[in-house]
Design an enzyme around this catalytic site. Structure first.
Site, PDB file in Angstrom:
ATOM      1  N   GLU A 163       0.800  -1.226   0.000  1.00 18.68           N
ATOM      2  CA  GLU A 163       0.000   0.000   0.000  1.00 18.68           C
ATOM      3  C   GLU A 163       0.836   1.281   0.000  1.00 18.68           C
ATOM      4  OE1 GLU A 163      -2.767  -0.559   3.228  1.00 18.68           O
ATOM      5  OE2 GLU A 163      -3.539  -2.405   2.370  1.00 18.68           O
ATOM      6  N   ASN A 204       2.237  -4.439  -3.569  1.00 23.74           N
ATOM      7  CA  ASN A 204       0.842  -4.835  -3.377  1.00 23.74           C
ATOM      8  C   ASN A 204       0.032  -3.613  -2.955  1.00 23.74           C
ATOM      9  OD1 ASN A 204      -1.022  -7.145  -3.069  1.00 23.74           O
ATOM     10  ND2 ASN A 204      -1.016  -6.669  -0.871  1.00 23.74           N
ATOM     11  N   HIS A 240     -10.241  -5.724  -2.677  1.00 20.18           N
ATOM     12  CA  HIS A 240     -11.305  -5.668  -1.657  1.00 20.18           C
ATOM     13  C   HIS A 240     -12.457  -4.884  -2.286  1.00 20.18           C
ATOM     14  CE1 HIS A 240      -8.965  -7.459   1.515  1.00 20.18           C
ATOM     15  NE2 HIS A 240      -7.966  -6.643   1.253  1.00 20.18           N
ATOM     16  N   GLU A 269      -6.063 -10.387  -2.403  1.00 18.73           N
ATOM     17  CA  GLU A 269      -6.887 -10.303  -1.185  1.00 18.73           C
ATOM     18  C   GLU A 269      -8.368 -10.202  -1.530  1.00 18.73           C
ATOM     19  OE1 GLU A 269      -5.426  -7.276   1.534  1.00 18.73           O
ATOM     20  OE2 GLU A 269      -3.341  -7.711   1.059  1.00 18.73           O
ATOM     21  N   ASP A 271     -12.137 -10.082  -1.819  1.00 22.26           N
ATOM     22  CA  ASP A 271     -13.443 -10.296  -1.185  1.00 22.26           C
ATOM     23  C   ASP A 271     -14.400  -9.243  -1.724  1.00 22.26           C
ATOM     24  OD1 ASP A 271     -12.590  -8.083   0.354  1.00 22.26           O
ATOM     25  OD2 ASP A 271     -12.263  -9.266   2.162  1.00 22.26           O
TER      26      ASP A 271
HETATM   27  O1  G2I Z   1      -7.724  -4.628   6.023  1.00 22.35           O
HETATM   28  C1  G2I Z   1      -7.768  -5.708   5.155  1.00 22.35           C
HETATM   29  C2  G2I Z   1      -6.413  -5.974   4.514  1.00 22.35           C
HETATM   30  C3  G2I Z   1      -6.053  -4.825   3.591  1.00 22.35           C
HETATM   31  N1  G2I Z   1      -4.797  -5.102   2.929  1.00 22.35           N
HETATM   32  C4  G2I Z   1      -3.688  -5.410   3.780  1.00 22.35           C
HETATM   33  C5  G2I Z   1      -4.031  -6.512   4.749  1.00 22.35           C
HETATM   34  O2  G2I Z   1      -2.962  -6.719   5.636  1.00 22.35           O
HETATM   35  C6  G2I Z   1      -5.287  -6.186   5.524  1.00 22.35           C
HETATM   36  O3  G2I Z   1      -5.527  -7.284   6.422  1.00 22.35           O
HETATM   37  C7  G2I Z   1      -6.134  -6.978   7.630  1.00 22.35           C
HETATM   38  C8  G2I Z   1      -6.316  -8.243   8.449  1.00 22.35           C
HETATM   39  O4  G2I Z   1      -7.135  -9.137   7.742  1.00 22.35           O
HETATM   40  C9  G2I Z   1      -7.005  -7.876   9.758  1.00 22.35           C
HETATM   41  O5  G2I Z   1      -7.078  -9.013  10.621  1.00 22.35           O
HETATM   42  O6  G2I Z   1      -5.353  -6.073   8.336  1.00 22.35           O
HETATM   43  C10 G2I Z   1      -6.026  -5.610   9.500  1.00 22.35           C
HETATM   44  C11 G2I Z   1      -5.227  -4.512  10.138  1.00 22.35           C
HETATM   45  O7  G2I Z   1      -4.938  -3.504   9.228  1.00 22.35           O
HETATM   46  C12 G2I Z   1      -6.233  -6.785  10.452  1.00 22.35           C
HETATM   47  O8  G2I Z   1      -7.004  -6.366  11.564  1.00 22.35           O
HETATM   48  C13 G2I Z   1      -6.330  -6.366  12.778  1.00 22.35           C
HETATM   49  C14 G2I Z   1      -7.237  -5.703  13.785  1.00 22.35           C
HETATM   50  O9  G2I Z   1      -7.512  -4.376  13.349  1.00 22.35           O
HETATM   51  C15 G2I Z   1      -6.558  -5.651  15.101  1.00 22.35           C
HETATM   52  O10 G2I Z   1      -7.427  -5.121  16.077  1.00 22.35           O
HETATM   53  C16 G2I Z   1      -6.102  -7.053  15.499  1.00 22.35           C
HETATM   54  O11 G2I Z   1      -5.317  -7.005  16.684  1.00 22.35           O
HETATM   55  O12 G2I Z   1      -6.027  -7.670  13.201  1.00 22.35           O
HETATM   56  C17 G2I Z   1      -5.269  -7.668  14.373  1.00 22.35           C
HETATM   57  C18 G2I Z   1      -4.786  -9.088  14.682  1.00 22.35           C
HETATM   58  O13 G2I Z   1      -5.897  -9.959  14.827  1.00 22.35           O
END
Ligand code: G2I
Length: 508
Positions: A163, A204, A240, A269, A271
């Site tokens: 990003e 990415n 997304h 990614e 969805d």
């Molecule tokens: O936001 C969707 C994706 C966008 N592109 C980059 C990816 O890295 C991103 O993935 C998401 C994860 O799927 C989430 O699981 O990234 C988020 C954070 O930017 C992740 O969320 C975080 C929660 O916000 C936190 O509260 C939590 O502690 O996941 C953390 C671990 O479970």
């Protein structure tokens, strides 16, 4: 050479999906049942691609979840466990425990792993932002080096930088950009390559799936990096998507322009979220977006595969980030495949059991409602029939009835006189043809504001009418789409598009 590359090198092979399923069973010593349904990954493999899913450590103890993750997908991406805040929470203190759980899972199940991610402005421990700018480059290089070296041989592709752009295509502010300007990207790629020369190195981002300012910025950047000889293998398009924001503009063409630079591309990614509660039309739109994304990858030789951002609504990131939206994934919260799963199978050529079902295919039928071919009105009656295996979202569909204006005034009035769909959901207008031909210098374009068409269903007849505002006569006899039959017949001179793609008929 990484296994992602090996996957790519077999791209020209075409193995029937059922055969792949049977082979897998034979090789694993499984029961000799004939009609095992091919998995998403097996179907993708017949096109020389992978089909993968994100996952996360808290999900893996869920045995039912893990079973499907292992069986259905050939590639996995850790959703969080390789990010900087997890792997180097304190400067110089590395912890790869969680990421190792994911690579171990993949190794046990014969899956490849995309590493996500080495350098990102988010999920960055606070110590990085607190460093004096002069120390950021060394810290970044150390981080990239340690992590890429740790996963050498187990991670086949890395999202080295995630990003890097704002929506308008300017570079996003981050401790790395502040300290090094745009050079941080080349520096990170070189460090990753030095630590793992076999890994495929990617940039990415999201909202770069279609043509636009942000993907133009990525295109300019990667062209410069390649010209400078910076090690870069591919561009990851997160995808997304959301039904209310439309499908990315010209996704296939956008992927192809990156491929034409000699890069791989991947959907990393995927969805498609919907406002909740989702209605049937929104779910049909969702299915068509998944299908169109998959079809874009299939149409681009250098698209190596598709990864969904987890496969089940049970573990989706969407509801936590977009309250009131969700249902974005292929399986429901009880880990049952949803209709959108079948839609993706169909797009991969799996139909409803491997017979090569055709995704979202419509045909047009026409009858004339007009005995007089030389008066001042044209009165086509059209209907669409879904001959595919998946529901089609009608707002994605446009129909063209081609005719000649016969030298009258340039302005037209168009009408929907009757349709069982309700004429209020039918749009119609006259469009001047890009390539005017005799009998086809214009077309009546018909569209829909809502609704969906189930497999096998018909719209029922749509009674249309048009005239020139100067009410001069037409000579319909030579009109390309005109026919004189008064009962419905398949009409190959009426063209149908889904999402801009021609799915029925021959244009003049
Ligand atoms: O936001 C969707 C994706 C966008 N592109 C980059 C990816 O890295 C991103 O993935 C998401 C994860 O799927 C989430 O699981 O990234 C988020 C954070 O930017 C992740 O969320 C975080 C929660 O916000 C936190 O509260 C939590 O502690 O996941 C953390 C671990 O479970």
């Amino acid at each position: 050479m990484s296994s992602v590359k090996r996957c790519g090198s077999s791209r020209t092979r075409r193995v029937p999906a059922l055969l792949v399923g049977a082979l897998v069973l034979a090789l694993t010593g499984g029961p000799a049942v004939a009609a095992q349904q091919a998995t998403l990954h097996e179907l993708a493999t017949t096109h020389g691609k992978y089909f993968g899913s994100a996952t996360d450590n808290p999900e893996l103890p869920d045995a039912d979840y893990a079973a499907t993750l292992a069986s259905e997908f050939g590639q996995i991406t850790p959703g969080n466990s390789m990010k900087w805040d997890t792997t180097e929470p304190v400067q110089g203190r590395f912890d790869f425990t969680k990421g190792d759980v994911v690579t171990d899972f993949a190794a046990r199940n014969g899956q490849t792993v995309r590493g996500h991610t080495l350098v990102w402005h988010s999920q960055l421990p606070s110590w990085v932002g607190a460093l004096p700018p002069a120390q950021v480059e060394a810290a970044m290089t150390h981080h990239v080096t340690e992590e890429a070296a740790h996963y050498r041989g187990t991670v086949t592709a890395w999202d080295v930088v995630n990003e890097p752009f704002n929506e308008d295509g300017t570079f996003r502010a981050s401790p790395f950009y502040t300290a090094m300007g745009t050079d941080y990207i080349a520096t990170a790629l070189r460090a990753a390559h030095a630590a793992d020369p076999d890994a495929e190195l990617y940039l990415n981002d999201y909202n770069i799936e279609g043509l636009g300012a942000k993907s133009d910025a990525m295109y300019t950047l990667v062209r410069e990096l390649l010209a400078e000889g910076v090690p870069l293998d591919g561009v990851g398009m997160q995808a997304h998507l959301a039904v209310q924001y439309g499908f990315p503009y010209e996704m296939r063409a956008n992927m192809q322009r990156f491929a034409d630079l000699g890069l791989d591309v991947a959907i990393t990614e995927l969805d498609v979220r919907v406002p909740l509660p989702a209605d049937a039309a929104e779910l049909a739109t969702q299915s068509s977006y998944y299908q169109r994304a998959v079809q874009a990858c299939l149409a681009v030789g250098r698209c190596v595969g598709v990864t969904v951002w987890d496969y089940t609504d049970k573990y989706s990131w969407v509801p936590g980030t977009f309250p009131g939206e969700g249902a974005a994934n292929l399986y429901d919260e009880n880990l049952r495949p949803k209709p959108v799963y079948d839609a993706v199978r169909a797009a991969l050529g799996g139909g409803d059991g491997g017979e090569g079902g055709d995704p979202g295919v419509l045909k047009a039928q026409y009858r004339s409602n007009d005995a007089r071919a030389a008066d001042n009105q044209i009165k086509p009656v059209l209907q669409l029939v879904n001959t595919g295996g998946a529901a089609v979202s009608l707002p994605e569909v446009t129909v063209r009835y081609w005719f000649s204006g016969d030298n009258g005034g340039a302005a037209y009035s168009t009408w929907c006189d009757w349709s069982p769909l309700g004429c209020s959901t039918v749009t119609h207008r006259v469009v001047a043809a890009d390539n005017p031909r005799p009998g086809a210098d214009r077309y009546l374009e018909v569209g829909f504001t809502g609704g969906s068409l189930a497999p096998g269903a018909s719209t029922g007849e749509i009674q249309l009418r048009l005239n020139k505002t100067d009410w001069s006569n037409f000579d319909e006899a030579d009109d390309y789409s005109h026919g004189s039959g008064t009962s419905f017949a398949d009409a190959t001179k009426v063209t149908v598009h889904i999402g801009g793609r021609l799915v029925w008929g021959t244009a003049p």
